[in-house]
Design a protein around this motif. Structure first.
Motif, PDB file in Angstrom:
ATOM      1  N   ILE A  78       0.860  -1.192   0.000  1.00  0.00           N
ATOM      2  CA  ILE A  78       0.000   0.000   0.000  1.00  0.00           C
ATOM      3  C   ILE A  78       0.890   1.234   0.000  1.00  0.00           C
ATOM      4  O   ILE A  78       1.798   1.350   0.831  1.00  0.00           O
ATOM      5  N   GLY A  79       0.629   2.157  -0.920  1.00  0.00           N
ATOM      6  CA  GLY A  79       1.480   3.328  -0.988  1.00  0.00           C
ATOM      7  C   GLY A  79       0.738   4.632  -0.777  1.00  0.00           C
ATOM      8  O   GLY A  79       0.992   5.361   0.178  1.00  0.00           O
ATOM      9  N   THR A  80      -0.217   4.931  -1.636  1.00  0.00           N
ATOM     10  CA  THR A  80      -0.851   6.253  -1.614  1.00  0.00           C
ATOM     11  C   THR A  80      -1.705   6.478  -0.374  1.00  0.00           C
ATOM     12  O   THR A  80      -1.826   7.602   0.089  1.00  0.00           O
ATOM     13  N   ASP A  81      -2.309   5.419   0.176  1.00  0.00           N
ATOM     14  CA  ASP A  81      -3.096   5.557   1.402  1.00  0.00           C
ATOM     15  C   ASP A  81      -2.156   5.329   2.584  1.00  0.00           C
ATOM     16  O   ASP A  81      -2.034   4.220   3.097  1.00  0.00           O
ATOM     17  N   MET A  82      -1.505   6.392   3.007  1.00  0.00           N
ATOM     18  CA  MET A  82      -0.479   6.267   4.034  1.00  0.00           C
ATOM     19  C   MET A  82      -1.046   5.749   5.351  1.00  0.00           C
ATOM     20  O   MET A  82      -0.415   4.946   6.046  1.00  0.00           O
ATOM     21  N   VAL A  88      -1.870  -1.240   8.647  1.00  0.00           N
ATOM     22  CA  VAL A  88      -1.658  -2.644   8.281  1.00  0.00           C
ATOM     23  C   VAL A  88      -0.299  -3.122   8.779  1.00  0.00           C
ATOM     24  O   VAL A  88      -0.172  -4.224   9.321  1.00  0.00           O
ATOM     25  N   THR A  89       0.721  -2.291   8.617  1.00  0.00           N
ATOM     26  CA  THR A  89       2.050  -2.670   9.090  1.00  0.00           C
ATOM     27  C   THR A  89       2.060  -2.888  10.596  1.00  0.00           C
ATOM     28  O   THR A  89       2.651  -3.856  11.098  1.00  0.00           O
ATOM     29  N   SER A  90       1.387  -2.014  11.328  1.00  0.00           N
ATOM     30  CA  SER A  90       1.342  -2.157  12.786  1.00  0.00           C
ATOM     31  C   SER A  90       0.604  -3.418  13.195  1.00  0.00           C
ATOM     32  O   SER A  90       0.988  -4.088  14.168  1.00  0.00           O
ATOM     33  N   LEU A  91      -0.434  -3.793  12.439  1.00  0.00           N
ATOM     34  CA  LEU A  91      -1.160  -5.028  12.740  1.00  0.00           C
ATOM     35  C   LEU A  91      -0.276  -6.250  12.501  1.00  0.00           C
ATOM     36  O   LEU A  91      -0.308  -7.217  13.274  1.00  0.00           O
ATOM     37  N   LEU A  92       0.517  -6.213  11.440  1.00  0.00           N
ATOM     38  CA  LEU A  92       1.433  -7.329  11.161  1.00  0.00           C
ATOM     39  C   LEU A  92       2.483  -7.449  12.259  1.00  0.00           C
ATOM     40  O   LEU A  92       2.886  -8.557  12.628  1.00  0.00           O
ATOM     41  N   TRP A 101       8.104  -6.461   5.042  1.00  0.00           N
ATOM     42  CA  TRP A 101       8.584  -5.494   4.064  1.00  0.00           C
ATOM     43  C   TRP A 101       7.452  -4.498   3.803  1.00  0.00           C
ATOM     44  O   TRP A 101       6.304  -4.908   3.602  1.00  0.00           O
ATOM     45  N   ALA A 102       7.758  -3.211   3.791  1.00  0.00           N
ATOM     46  CA  ALA A 102       6.713  -2.206   3.592  1.00  0.00           C
ATOM     47  C   ALA A 102       7.159  -1.155   2.585  1.00  0.00           C
ATOM     48  O   ALA A 102       8.298  -0.679   2.629  1.00  0.00           O
ATOM     49  N   LYS A 103       6.260  -0.803   1.688  1.00  0.00           N
ATOM     50  CA  LYS A 103       6.530   0.225   0.689  1.00  0.00           C
ATOM     51  C   LYS A 103       6.250   1.600   1.284  1.00  0.00           C
ATOM     52  O   LYS A 103       5.233   1.808   1.949  1.00  0.00           O
ATOM     53  N   ALA A 104       7.148   2.547   1.035  1.00  0.00           N
ATOM     54  CA  ALA A 104       6.953   3.926   1.465  1.00  0.00           C
ATOM     55  C   ALA A 104       6.985   4.854   0.262  1.00  0.00           C
ATOM     56  O   ALA A 104       7.675   4.583  -0.721  1.00  0.00           O
ATOM     57  N   ILE A 105       6.243   5.944   0.361  1.00  0.00           N
ATOM     58  CA  ILE A 105       6.215   6.900  -0.746  1.00  0.00           C
ATOM     59  C   ILE A 105       6.971   8.187  -0.420  1.00  0.00           C
ATOM     60  O   ILE A 105       7.286   8.961  -1.310  1.00  0.00           O
ATOM     61  N   THR A 106       7.246   8.419   0.848  1.00  0.00           N
ATOM     62  CA  THR A 106       8.050   9.569   1.252  1.00  0.00           C
ATOM     63  C   THR A 106       9.015   9.124   2.352  1.00  0.00           C
ATOM     64  O   THR A 106       8.818   8.078   2.991  1.00  0.00           O
ATOM     65  N   ARG A 107      10.039   9.928   2.605  1.00  0.00           N
ATOM     66  CA  ARG A 107      10.982   9.617   3.668  1.00  0.00           C
ATOM     67  C   ARG A 107      10.289   9.615   5.032  1.00  0.00           C
ATOM     68  O   ARG A 107      10.584   8.786   5.902  1.00  0.00           O
ATOM     69  N   ARG A 111      10.119   6.557   7.657  1.00  0.00           N
ATOM     70  CA  ARG A 111      10.560   6.623   9.049  1.00  0.00           C
ATOM     71  C   ARG A 111       9.488   6.098   9.996  1.00  0.00           C
ATOM     72  O   ARG A 111       9.796   5.393  10.971  1.00  0.00           O
ATOM     73  N   ILE A 112       8.242   6.415   9.705  1.00  0.00           N
ATOM     74  CA  ILE A 112       7.141   5.927  10.551  1.00  0.00           C
ATOM     75  C   ILE A 112       7.045   4.411  10.471  1.00  0.00           C
ATOM     76  O   ILE A 112       6.906   3.724  11.494  1.00  0.00           O
ATOM     77  N   LEU A 113       7.135   3.865   9.254  1.00  0.00           N
ATOM     78  CA  LEU A 113       7.068   2.417   9.079  1.00  0.00           C
ATOM     79  C   LEU A 113       8.206   1.729   9.829  1.00  0.00           C
ATOM     80  O   LEU A 113       8.015   0.676  10.449  1.00  0.00           O
ATOM     81  N   ASP A 114       9.368   2.345   9.781  1.00  0.00           N
ATOM     82  CA  ASP A 114      10.519   1.785  10.485  1.00  0.00           C
ATOM     83  C   ASP A 114      10.299   1.810  11.996  1.00  0.00           C
ATOM     84  O   ASP A 114      10.580   0.828  12.701  1.00  0.00           O
ATOM     85  N   ARG A 115       9.755   2.895  12.490  1.00  0.00           N
ATOM     86  CA  ARG A 115       9.571   3.048  13.936  1.00  0.00           C
ATOM     87  C   ARG A 115       8.504   2.106  14.487  1.00  0.00           C
ATOM     88  O   ARG A 115       8.609   1.670  15.641  1.00  0.00           O
ATOM     89  N   ILE A 116       7.493   1.797  13.683  1.00  0.00           N
ATOM     90  CA  ILE A 116       6.447   0.920  14.214  1.00  0.00           C
ATOM     91  C   ILE A 116       6.798  -0.554  14.074  1.00  0.00           C
ATOM     92  O   ILE A 116       6.060  -1.414  14.556  1.00  0.00           O
ATOM     93  N   GLY A 117       7.930  -0.849  13.400  1.00  0.00           N
ATOM     94  CA  GLY A 117       8.400  -2.224  13.416  1.00  0.00           C
ATOM     95  C   GLY A 117       8.611  -2.923  12.103  1.00  0.00           C
ATOM     96  O   GLY A 117       8.925  -4.117  12.083  1.00  0.00           O
ATOM     97  N   ALA A 118       8.453  -2.228  10.961  1.00  0.00           N
ATOM     98  CA  ALA A 118       8.744  -2.871   9.679  1.00  0.00           C
ATOM     99  C   ALA A 118      10.225  -3.219   9.628  1.00  0.00           C
ATOM    100  O   ALA A 118      11.081  -2.406   9.986  1.00  0.00           O
ATOM    101  N   HIS A 119      10.533  -4.432   9.185  1.00  0.00           N
ATOM    102  CA  HIS A 119      11.926  -4.863   9.150  1.00  0.00           C
ATOM    103  C   HIS A 119      12.669  -4.306   7.935  1.00  0.00           C
ATOM    104  O   HIS A 119      13.888  -4.124   7.977  1.00  0.00           O
ATOM    105  N   HIS A 120      11.941  -4.058   6.856  1.00  0.00           N
ATOM    106  CA  HIS A 120      12.535  -3.529   5.630  1.00  0.00           C
ATOM    107  C   HIS A 120      11.579  -2.496   5.054  1.00  0.00           C
ATOM    108  O   HIS A 120      10.397  -2.783   4.869  1.00  0.00           O
TER     109      HIS A 120
END
Length: 220
Positions: A78-82, A88-92, A101-107, A111-120
């Motif tokens: 999921i990209g555009t719906d941040m 979803v990442t937090s639920l996983l 693994w999580a796709k990001a559209i901005t830095r 950073r948020i995805l990384d902080r909540i626990g995405a490994h990549h």
């Protein structure tokens, strides 16, 4: 480290990135559970993916019903719906998926995805843009970054290394790069050795710091 290449993967979000990823994984023989909230998208892929389902993956109960906790690897495409991407990442993470693994559209998104626990965290559009910029701006035929400072590039050989063994051409001491392989029009790809003689018409693979490999390629 255990070989996990045969383990199934859940792909959540079937936009251009997620659908391309799911199709490629399936083509490679990996079992994929592909999920998206849009019925038309799922229907369009159902004939090409073994397991494609429609569900709201921001709903923890829906993830449980689909058996997502049984997977050790997951990709959030999921990209555009941040907001949905983050939820979803937090639920996983809460489900203790081992490799997310999580796709990001901005830095900031990354950073948020990384902080909540995405490994990549991956930036497909940004990374592709950087790669194409390197290709269109010079003599590089292909370009792959390794980490933040190094790259492997495919290029035509500069005249300085043509016609003599690599030990005499000394690309490492002169340019700070290593010629790792040579692709000949007749004979195919071979690993480079100190005795390898590069000829015009060959294509070479070169590894080193990004600035150095670019300088080497442009020296010809």
């Amino acid at each position: 480290m255990a070989d996990r290449s045969d383990e199934p993967i859940v792909v959540i979000g079937l936009g251009r990135f997620g659908s391309a990823l799911a199709l490629e994984l399936t083509a490679r023989g990996t079992e994929v559970l592909a999920i998206d909230s849009r019925p038309k998208v799922v229907q369009g892929l159902s004939g090409r993916l073994t397991h494609a389902v429609t569900a709201d993956c921001t709903d923890a109960e829906a993830l449980q019903q689909l058996g997502v906790p049984e997977f050790s690897r997951a990709v959030v495409g999921i990209g555009t719906d941040m907001e949905s991407s983050i939820l979803v990442t937090s639920l996983l993470v809460e489900l203790e998926i081992e490799d997310i693994w999580a796709k990001a559209i901005t830095r900031q998104h990354g950073r948020i995805l990384d902080r909540i626990g995405a490994h990549h965290v991956v930036f497909p559009e940004h990374e592709m843009g950087e790669r194409v910029a390197h290709l269109v701006s010079g003599r590089l035929l292909d370009y792959i970054e390794i980490g933040q400072e190094h790259a492997i590039v495919k290029t035509k050989p500069p005249r300085d290394v043509v016609g003599v063994p690599l030990r005499e051409a000394r690309p490492r001491s002169r340019y700070g790069v290593t010629v790792v392989a040579v692709d000949r029009e007749e004979g195919g790809m071979t690993y480079a050795t100190p005795d390898t003689v590069v000829m015009y018409g060959d294509t070479i693979l070169v590894m080193g710091e990004i600035a150095r490999v670019e300088r080497f390629a442009e020296s010809g």
